[in-house]
Design an enzyme around this catalytic site. Structure first.
Site, PDB file in Angstrom:
ATOM      1  N   TRP A 130       0.837  -1.116   0.106  1.00 16.32           N
ATOM      2  CA  TRP A 130      -0.171   0.104  -0.052  1.00 16.32           C
ATOM      3  C   TRP A 130       0.877   1.381  -0.049  1.00 16.32           C
ATOM      4  O   TRP A 130       1.811   1.208   0.686  1.00 16.32           O
ATOM      5  CB  TRP A 130      -1.111  -0.039   1.184  1.00 16.32           C
ATOM      6  N   ASP A 211      -1.362  -5.950   8.745  1.00 10.79           N
ATOM      7  CA  ASP A 211      -2.146  -4.974   8.349  1.00 10.79           C
ATOM      8  C   ASP A 211      -3.567  -5.719   7.843  1.00 10.79           C
ATOM      9  O   ASP A 211      -3.647  -6.267   6.825  1.00 10.79           O
ATOM     10  CB  ASP A 211      -1.736  -4.032   7.436  1.00 10.79           C
ATOM     11  N   LYS A 246     -13.741  -0.210   6.216  1.00  5.47           N
ATOM     12  CA  LYS A 246     -14.213  -0.929   4.945  1.00  5.47           C
ATOM     13  C   LYS A 246     -15.363  -1.702   5.465  1.00  5.47           C
ATOM     14  O   LYS A 246     -16.564  -1.767   5.025  1.00  5.47           O
ATOM     15  CB  LYS A 246     -13.267  -1.648   4.313  1.00  5.47           C
TER      16      LYS A 246
HETATM   17  C1  LMR Z   1      -6.638   2.942  -0.425  1.00  2.00           C
HETATM   18  O1  LMR Z   1      -5.641   2.141  -0.598  1.00  2.00           O
HETATM   19  O2  LMR Z   1      -7.151   3.508  -1.630  1.00  2.00           O
HETATM   20  C2  LMR Z   1      -7.405   3.206   0.816  1.00  2.00           C
HETATM   21  O3  LMR Z   1      -6.843   2.355   1.714  1.00  2.00           O
HETATM   22  C3  LMR Z   1      -7.662   4.425   1.172  1.00  2.00           C
HETATM   23  C4  LMR Z   1      -6.285   5.201   1.463  1.00  2.00           C
HETATM   24  O4  LMR Z   1      -6.289   5.737   2.679  1.00  2.00           O
HETATM   25  O5  LMR Z   1      -5.296   5.133   0.700  1.00  2.00           O
END
Ligand code: LMR
Length: 399
Positions: A130, A211, A246
């Protein structure tokens, strides 16, 4: 003093949302930020949440502080949701859970905690991971290394590469795993792969850090925490950061938690003082509203049932969209094989297209996606799917 500052580039995910909002093209499609959307393209408040809010409004008698570690009953409720009753009972006082301002607040608190236990610790993150993991954990002083995760050729987990790398991870380092619905790839570990990760963690002695932002969005509430529970059962220490953004649709209410499993009751008691002090030093205490909603839903059978049904609708819709989208791309006669999209889980998958093609989709077609080619499957609906498929067909035929 402020004149010396240099402006920073927009956040790779949030910046897209701003660009999407500013776009006047009526056909625009936002495949960027990971927010669930229904068939109408809306992110509604869940019915169970609305009802819980009404009950809270009527019954709440104080707005006094909750304390740095949050509400004890919420913390127990989250631990039950993540770990399940029997494991929770077996872990007893070897487990603590602390309420946090969303999953991000949880990650940050966990990073502060890790920094106290092992200053300058190295966290091994999946490649890719992420986009906010490194900024969030790095701002608390942690360093990074990475392990191979997604193989863009086979569109699946490069498990050989992953395991080879984990077998080299030093004892004092941490390995960050995604509990389910891997963000950004949508490719999850199988049960056998989780077992191999557990065995490697036991053998090497590194600390696993999970996570868990999408419990219930992939296969099911229980199925999505198979790996988390197996690791919690077998490892002497574990860090799990969970989010209600979510699965309860509580995004802006910032509702999350950090759960620690420690090797002894004593270490857990010590750890809870570190977490409390870190929360106090960072934001004093977490917001209450979202946690109060979750607590009420999970402990009121009628609300729990409504929530569970709503979550099932969300999960089934995402999985159905995956099949439909993959089929529609195939029917369009595109050379590239997109059948992997159907197999992946959660909101995200990579399209696996080039930076130029991504730019064209954004600039020419007003179809917004993250620069890694990650798309949010939940943004697809009956109204935009034809446009999406035809635009992609055109862009892909150009190379
Ligand atoms: C995402 O990956 O789009 C979500 O988890 C929202 C974010 O805060 O990035």
């Amino acid at each position: 003093m402020f004149q010396s500052l240099q402006a920073l580039p927009a956040d790779p995910i949030l910046g897209l949302s701003a660009a999407f909002k500013a776009d006047s093209n009526p056909r625009k499609v936002d495949l960027g930020i990971g927010v669930y959307k229904d068939e109408k393209g809306k992110t509604p408040v869940m019915k169970a949440v609305k009802q819980a809010e009404e009950m809270i409004l009527k019954s709440q008698t104080t707005k006094s502080y909750v304390g740095p570690t949050g509400a004890t009953d919420y913390n127990e409720t989250i631990a039950r949701l993540v770990l399940g009753d029997s494991l929770l009972d077996r872990l007893g006082k070897r487990r603590i859970t602390v309420q946090t301002p969303g999953g991000c607040g949880g990650l940050r608190l966990a990073a502060e905690f890790i920094g106290k236990a092992n200053p300058g610790a190295t966290v091994w993150v999946s490649d890719p991971t992420w986009a906010n993991h490194k900024p969030l954990l790095g701002s608390a002083g942690l360093s990074f290394n990475s392990y191979p995760y997604y193989d863009y050729e086979s569109n699946s987990v490069n498990f050989v590469g992953l395991l080879e790398t984990l077998q080299q991870v030093p004892k004092d380092d941490l390995v960050l795993l995604h509990g389910c619905c891997h963000n950004p790839s949508g490719a999850d570990l199988s049960s056998e792969q989780w077992k191999a990760v557990r065995d490697t963690a036991l053998q090497r002695g590194f600390t696993v850090f999970i996570d868990l932002a999408y419990q219930g969005m992939g296969r099911g509430l229980e199925e999505d925490v198979f790996g988390v529970r197996m690791l919690a059962e077998s490892l002497p220490e574990l860090i799990v950061v969970s989010s209600c953004s979510k699965n309860f649709g509580l995004y802006r209410e910032r509702t999350g938690a950090v759960t620690l499993i420690c090797d002894s009751h004593k270490s857990c008691a010590t750890a809870s003082t570190i977490l409390a002090a870190a929360a106090r030093a960072n934001y004093s205490m977490p917001p209450d509203h979202g946690a109060a909603i979750v607590q009420l839903i999970m402990n009121t059978p009628m609300l729990h049932q409504i929530w569970n049904e709503e979550l099932t609708v969300i999960r089934d819709r995402i999985n159905r969209l995956r099949s439909i989208f993959a089929q529609r791309l195939k029917d369009a006669g595109i050379d590239q094989d997109f059948s992997f999209i159907e197999k992946e889980k959660g909101m995200f998958s990579f399209l696996g297209i080039s930076a130029n093609q991504i730019n064209t989709l954004i600039e020419k077609y007003s179809i917004y996606l993250v620069d890694s080619s990650r798309i949010n499957i939940a943004s697809i609906n009956d109204t935009n799917i034809d446009y999406l498929v035809s635009s992609l067909t055109e862009v892909l035929s150009r190379k």
